[in-house]
Design an enzyme around this catalytic site. Structure first.
Site, PDB file in Angstrom:
ATOM      1  N   LYS A   7       0.834  -1.202   0.000  1.00 46.40           N
ATOM      2  CA  LYS A   7       0.000   0.000   0.000  1.00 46.40           C
ATOM      3  C   LYS A   7       0.879   1.267   0.000  1.00 46.40           C
ATOM      4  O   LYS A   7       0.612   2.219  -0.733  1.00 46.40           O
ATOM      5  CB  LYS A   7      -0.867  -0.033   1.257  1.00 46.40           C
ATOM      6  CG  LYS A   7      -2.179   0.634   1.103  1.00 46.40           C
ATOM      7  CD  LYS A   7      -3.041   0.283   2.284  1.00 46.40           C
ATOM      8  CE  LYS A   7      -4.375   0.969   2.166  1.00 46.40           C
ATOM      9  NZ  LYS A   7      -5.179   0.780   3.361  1.00 46.40           N
ATOM     10  N   THR A  14     -13.332   5.062  14.846  1.00 45.67           N
ATOM     11  CA  THR A  14     -14.517   5.003  15.704  1.00 45.67           C
ATOM     12  C   THR A  14     -14.302   3.918  16.743  1.00 45.67           C
ATOM     13  O   THR A  14     -14.112   2.756  16.397  1.00 45.67           O
ATOM     14  CB  THR A  14     -15.747   4.669  14.851  1.00 45.67           C
ATOM     15  OG1 THR A  14     -15.870   5.680  13.853  1.00 45.67           O
ATOM     16  CG2 THR A  14     -17.008   4.619  15.697  1.00 45.67           C
ATOM     17  N   GLU A  53     -14.180  11.469  13.501  1.00 41.97           N
ATOM     18  CA  GLU A  53     -14.495  12.037  12.194  1.00 41.97           C
ATOM     19  C   GLU A  53     -15.968  11.849  11.881  1.00 41.97           C
ATOM     20  O   GLU A  53     -16.562  10.854  12.261  1.00 41.97           O
ATOM     21  CB  GLU A  53     -13.698  11.283  11.124  1.00 41.97           C
ATOM     22  CG  GLU A  53     -12.365  11.889  10.814  1.00 41.97           C
ATOM     23  CD  GLU A  53     -12.423  13.386  10.690  1.00 41.97           C
ATOM     24  OE1 GLU A  53     -13.435  13.913  10.179  1.00 41.97           O
ATOM     25  OE2 GLU A  53     -11.463  14.041  11.126  1.00 41.97           O
ATOM     26  N   LEU A 105     -16.943  11.986   8.566  1.00 34.32           N
ATOM     27  CA  LEU A 105     -16.811  11.967   7.104  1.00 34.32           C
ATOM     28  C   LEU A 105     -17.762  10.967   6.485  1.00 34.32           C
ATOM     29  O   LEU A 105     -17.903   9.863   6.992  1.00 34.32           O
ATOM     30  CB  LEU A 105     -15.390  11.531   6.713  1.00 34.32           C
ATOM     31  CG  LEU A 105     -14.228  12.219   7.391  1.00 34.32           C
ATOM     32  CD1 LEU A 105     -12.918  11.606   6.903  1.00 34.32           C
ATOM     33  CD2 LEU A 105     -14.263  13.696   7.085  1.00 34.32           C
ATOM     34  N   ARG A 106     -18.378  11.363   5.379  1.00 35.92           N
ATOM     35  CA  ARG A 106     -19.164  10.398   4.607  1.00 35.92           C
ATOM     36  C   ARG A 106     -18.344  10.005   3.394  1.00 35.92           C
ATOM     37  O   ARG A 106     -17.695  10.859   2.788  1.00 35.92           O
ATOM     38  CB  ARG A 106     -20.481  11.038   4.123  1.00 35.92           C
ATOM     39  CG  ARG A 106     -21.487  11.266   5.217  1.00 35.92           C
ATOM     40  CD  ARG A 106     -22.492  12.305   4.791  1.00 35.92           C
ATOM     41  NE  ARG A 106     -21.814  13.557   4.448  1.00 35.92           N
ATOM     42  CZ  ARG A 106     -22.382  14.553   3.786  1.00 35.92           C
ATOM     43  NH1 ARG A 106     -23.617  14.459   3.364  1.00 35.92           N
ATOM     44  NH2 ARG A 106     -21.725  15.661   3.524  1.00 35.92           N
ATOM     45  N   PHE A 147     -31.231  12.893   5.687  1.00 40.58           N
ATOM     46  CA  PHE A 147     -31.266  11.493   6.143  1.00 40.58           C
ATOM     47  C   PHE A 147     -32.688  10.998   6.355  1.00 40.58           C
ATOM     48  O   PHE A 147     -32.979  10.202   7.242  1.00 40.58           O
ATOM     49  CB  PHE A 147     -30.388  11.276   7.386  1.00 40.58           C
ATOM     50  CG  PHE A 147     -28.969  10.990   6.992  1.00 40.58           C
ATOM     51  CD1 PHE A 147     -28.196  11.983   6.440  1.00 40.58           C
ATOM     52  CD2 PHE A 147     -28.418   9.726   7.114  1.00 40.58           C
ATOM     53  CE1 PHE A 147     -26.908  11.724   5.992  1.00 40.58           C
ATOM     54  CE2 PHE A 147     -27.138   9.457   6.676  1.00 40.58           C
ATOM     55  CZ  PHE A 147     -26.379  10.470   6.121  1.00 40.58           C
ATOM     56  N   LEU A 148     -33.578  11.525   5.516  1.00 38.88           N
ATOM     57  CA  LEU A 148     -34.966  11.056   5.543  1.00 38.88           C
ATOM     58  C   LEU A 148     -35.328  10.451   4.194  1.00 38.88           C
ATOM     59  O   LEU A 148     -36.481  10.464   3.800  1.00 38.88           O
ATOM     60  CB  LEU A 148     -35.909  12.227   5.845  1.00 38.88           C
ATOM     61  CG  LEU A 148     -36.154  12.583   7.302  1.00 38.88           C
ATOM     62  CD1 LEU A 148     -37.218  13.674   7.419  1.00 38.88           C
ATOM     63  CD2 LEU A 148     -36.569  11.381   8.145  1.00 38.88           C
ATOM     64  N   CYS A 185     -19.788   1.635   8.177  1.00 39.50           N
ATOM     65  CA  CYS A 185     -19.928   2.343   9.465  1.00 39.50           C
ATOM     66  C   CYS A 185     -21.216   2.016  10.208  1.00 39.50           C
ATOM     67  O   CYS A 185     -21.167   1.466  11.315  1.00 39.50           O
ATOM     68  CB  CYS A 185     -19.826   3.832   9.242  1.00 39.50           C
ATOM     69  SG  CYS A 185     -18.281   4.288   8.450  1.00 39.50           S
TER      70      CYS A 185
HETATM   71  C1  UGA Z   1     -21.617   7.591   7.833  1.00 42.20           C
HETATM   72  C2  UGA Z   1     -21.998   8.926   8.475  1.00 42.20           C
HETATM   73  O1  UGA Z   1     -22.934   9.616   7.668  1.00 42.20           O
HETATM   74  C3  UGA Z   1     -20.749   9.808   8.668  1.00 42.20           C
HETATM   75  O2  UGA Z   1     -21.105  11.001   9.361  1.00 42.20           O
HETATM   76  C4  UGA Z   1     -19.734   9.032   9.484  1.00 42.20           C
HETATM   77  O3  UGA Z   1     -18.526   9.773   9.646  1.00 42.20           O
HETATM   78  C5  UGA Z   1     -19.391   7.735   8.778  1.00 42.20           C
HETATM   79  O4  UGA Z   1     -20.599   6.959   8.620  1.00 42.20           O
HETATM   80  C6  UGA Z   1     -18.401   6.992   9.649  1.00 42.20           C
HETATM   81  O5  UGA Z   1     -18.731   6.657  10.783  1.00 42.20           O
HETATM   82  O6  UGA Z   1     -17.224   6.867   9.232  1.00 42.20           O
HETATM   83  P1  UGA Z   1     -21.134   6.772   5.329  1.00 42.20           P
HETATM   84  O7  UGA Z   1     -21.143   5.383   5.894  1.00 42.20           O
HETATM   85  O8  UGA Z   1     -20.054   7.176   4.403  1.00 42.20           O
HETATM   86  O9  UGA Z   1     -21.133   7.852   6.527  1.00 42.20           O
HETATM   87  O10 UGA Z   1     -22.479   6.937   4.504  1.00 42.20           O
HETATM   88  P2  UGA Z   1     -23.868   7.726   4.651  1.00 42.20           P
HETATM   89  O11 UGA Z   1     -23.905   8.809   3.679  1.00 42.20           O
HETATM   90  O12 UGA Z   1     -24.141   8.053   6.044  1.00 42.20           O
HETATM   91  O13 UGA Z   1     -24.877   6.569   4.171  1.00 42.20           O
HETATM   92  C7  UGA Z   1     -24.989   5.348   4.901  1.00 42.20           C
HETATM   93  C8  UGA Z   1     -26.061   4.490   4.298  1.00 42.20           C
HETATM   94  O14 UGA Z   1     -27.347   5.030   4.549  1.00 42.20           O
HETATM   95  C9  UGA Z   1     -25.972   4.311   2.781  1.00 42.20           C
HETATM   96  O15 UGA Z   1     -26.257   2.967   2.455  1.00 42.20           O
HETATM   97  C10 UGA Z   1     -27.059   5.229   2.242  1.00 42.20           C
HETATM   98  O16 UGA Z   1     -27.562   4.817   1.004  1.00 42.20           O
HETATM   99  C11 UGA Z   1     -28.097   5.120   3.352  1.00 42.20           C
HETATM  100  N1  UGA Z   1     -28.990   6.306   3.449  1.00 42.20           N
HETATM  101  C12 UGA Z   1     -28.499   7.520   3.797  1.00 42.20           C
HETATM  102  C13 UGA Z   1     -30.363   6.141   3.256  1.00 42.20           C
HETATM  103  O17 UGA Z   1     -30.844   5.022   2.965  1.00 42.20           O
HETATM  104  N2  UGA Z   1     -31.181   7.229   3.393  1.00 42.20           N
HETATM  105  C14 UGA Z   1     -30.700   8.461   3.714  1.00 42.20           C
HETATM  106  O18 UGA Z   1     -31.509   9.407   3.831  1.00 42.20           O
HETATM  107  C15 UGA Z   1     -29.329   8.601   3.927  1.00 42.20           C
END
Ligand code: UGA
Length: 471
Positions: free
Chosen positions: A35, A120, A150, A152-153, A268-269, A279
């Site tokens: 890596k 985490t 963090e 981060l998404r 997130f709705l 995560c």
């Molecule tokens: C998530 C959190 O949003 C971040 O704040 C956090 O830092 C991260 O985990 C982590 O702990 O490292 P992530 O896993 O990248 O981030 O993705 P999200 O954007 O949160 O989406 C998670 C899942 O929920 C996806 O499968 C997405 O499709 C789904 N989702 C999200 C829904 O079904 N509906 C929504 O309204 C939002």
């Protein structure tokens, strides 16, 4: 400041590159030589907007890569631990990598160091790191342990880093908090944002971000509670969507109605096929496990997870309702990543659904803008891969939308209609307006909204769910 970041996974790599862009001297440490060689040679192991640009900007200058943890600790004032914390069979986070890094750090301490948890981790991890360092002869005043989780998404990790809602620092001494304040000063004092080469500001973000100082335990808890709350929000709206399907209501209208309540908020709705990724599923299990260990049965989390699981089964039943028998049916699938904007397929509901459909005898041709290679490693030759959405749809009995990629929401509907054998779209992400789909001649199923036929007629209210529960 000289900073070591241990672990070049998602969080470590993004944090390391962003710290370098803020002007710090960063050593990214990993024990995977392959890596490191890749990173030194300009390879970027993950698909993340702006990351390759930042690595290019700082690689070999104020961002270096090394497998020598001891030397990195000696050279740095702060050491961020960003190694993996995968789930064990009991749902606990496996902290053995964190422990092993803590042990190695202890023997290299040569002056005051701040050791920062970036991964985490469950509450109490900072105490354990402290104990491990003390057991391995680090002097008590030679270090502090902080928590700086963090938020981060994936897909927007770099912009999330520079434009966070808040920066969270868990520190139990002023001396330790001061080091973290200094690291984040370019963001909190706004100087970073004035630079012409700063990563551009996304909409709906405020600068400069506030920096919140809490105890280390509170910071550890905030991270788990945050992810659990967001997952709960998704499961809540998915449950509401199921009720909408039963009564013939429209979840999109319901979301608008509840999301405009400022106490709830619209984000997130989005209902869908359930949350996935590296995560939420892991962190909910870990949060439940740590709560149980501390004497609290967090049953709400059980229900959040159950609804999430159920959402996939409901989608499968929708496919059955639309197509009757599945053996030998050809399906086009759009999306394999766990969400749009990433090539990550970990815990992807799309992959789980494809595996179920293959088991039921479907022939699948899938397209994903980024996750094809990773998906191929898991799905092998059980499905075919297309090079665009229209190729995936060609000759299919129905098209399934499983990931919310932006490009899937603006397809040429006339062209799509021509490609399909039958104009049936089953949309697990609500990317289209049912009326528009009907006007283009599709029979269209989505989540929590009335299904419409090609003639523009809604299916009888409740028909979908009654059929589903009878099947
Ligand atoms: C998530 C959190 O949003 C971040 O704040 C956090 O830092 C991260 O985990 C982590 O702990 O490292 P992530 O896993 O990248 O981030 O993705 P999200 O954007 O949160 O989406 C998670 C899942 O929920 C996806 O499968 C997405 O499709 C789904 N989702 C999200 C829904 O079904 N509906 C929504 O309204 C939002």
């Amino acid at each position: 400041m000289r900073i070591a970041v241990v672990g070049s996974g998602y969080v470590g790599l993004v944090a390391g590159a962003c710290f370098a862009d803020m002007g710090h001297d960063v050593i990214l440490v990993d024990n995977d030589q392959g890596k490191l060689d890749g990173l030194k040679n300009g390879q970027v192991p993950i698909h993340e907007k702006f990351l390759s640009e930042l690595l290019e900007r700082h690689r070999g200058r104020n961002l270096t890569f090394s497998d020598d943890l001891g030397a990195a600790v000696e050279a740095s004032a702060a050491i961020f631990i960003a190694v993996g914390t995968p789930p064990t069979e009991t749902g606990h986070a496996d902290l053995s990598y964190v422990e092993s890094v803590a042990r190695s750090i202890s023997s290299a301490i040569n002056g005051y160091k701040v050791i920062v948890e970036k991964s985490t981790v469950p509450v109490y991890t900072s105490e354990w790191i402290r104990k491990i360092l003390r057991r391995n002869a680090a002097a008590p005043d030679a270090f502090d342990v902080a928590s700086n989780p963090e938020f981060l998404r994936e897909g927007t990790a770099v912009t999330d880093f520079f434009y966070p809602d808040r920066i969270l620092v868990g520190a139990d001494s002023d001396r330790c908090a001061a080091v973290l304040r200094e690291i984040y000063a370019p963001l909190t004092d706004g100087t970073y944002y004035k630079r012409p080469d700063a990563i551009p500001q996304p909409e709906r973000t405020q600068i400069p971000p506030p920096l919140i100082i809490t105890s280390t335990k509170s910071a550890e808890l905030i991270k788990h509670a945050c992810n659990a709350f967001l997952a709960m929000k998704i499961s809540f709206i998915n449950a509401v969507a199921s009720v909408c399907e039963s009564v013939g209501a429209n979840v999109q209208q319901v979301c608008q109605g509840i999301g405009t309540d400022s106490r709830i908020g619209p984000r997130f709705l989005n209902p869908g096929i359930g949350y996935g990724g590296s995560c939420f599923p892991k962190d909910l299990l870990a949060f439940r496990a740590v709560a149980r260990e501390c004497g609290y049965e967090f049953r709400l989390l059980d229900e959040v997870m159950r609804i999430n699981e159920d959402q996939r089964h409901r989608f499968l039943r929708k496919v059955h309702n639309a197509l009757w028998t599945l053996r030998g049916k050809r399906l086009g699938v759009l999306g394999l990543a766990f969400k749009g904007g990433t090539d990550d397929i970990r815990e992807s509901p799309a992959i789980a659904l494809v595996q179920n459909l293959v088991q039921e005898g479907c022939q699948i041709t899938a397209y994903d803008p980024a996750a094809r290679e990773r998906a191929r490693e898991v799905l092998n030759s059980s499905i075919e891969f297309a090079s665009d959405a229209y190729e995936a749809a060609q000759g299919a009995d129905a098209l399934l939308i499983l990931t919310e990629w932006d490009e899937f929401s603006s397809l040429d509907l006339n062209r799509l209609h021509q490609q399909l054998k039958y104009p049936i779209v089953i949309d697990g992400r609500n990317l289209y307006d049912p009326e528009v789909m009907a006007a283009h001649g599709f029979t269209y199923y989505s989540v929590g909204r009335p299904a419409v036929t090609a003639e523009g007629l809604p299916l009888e209210a409740g028909a979908q769910s009654r059929k589903a529960s009878n099947s």
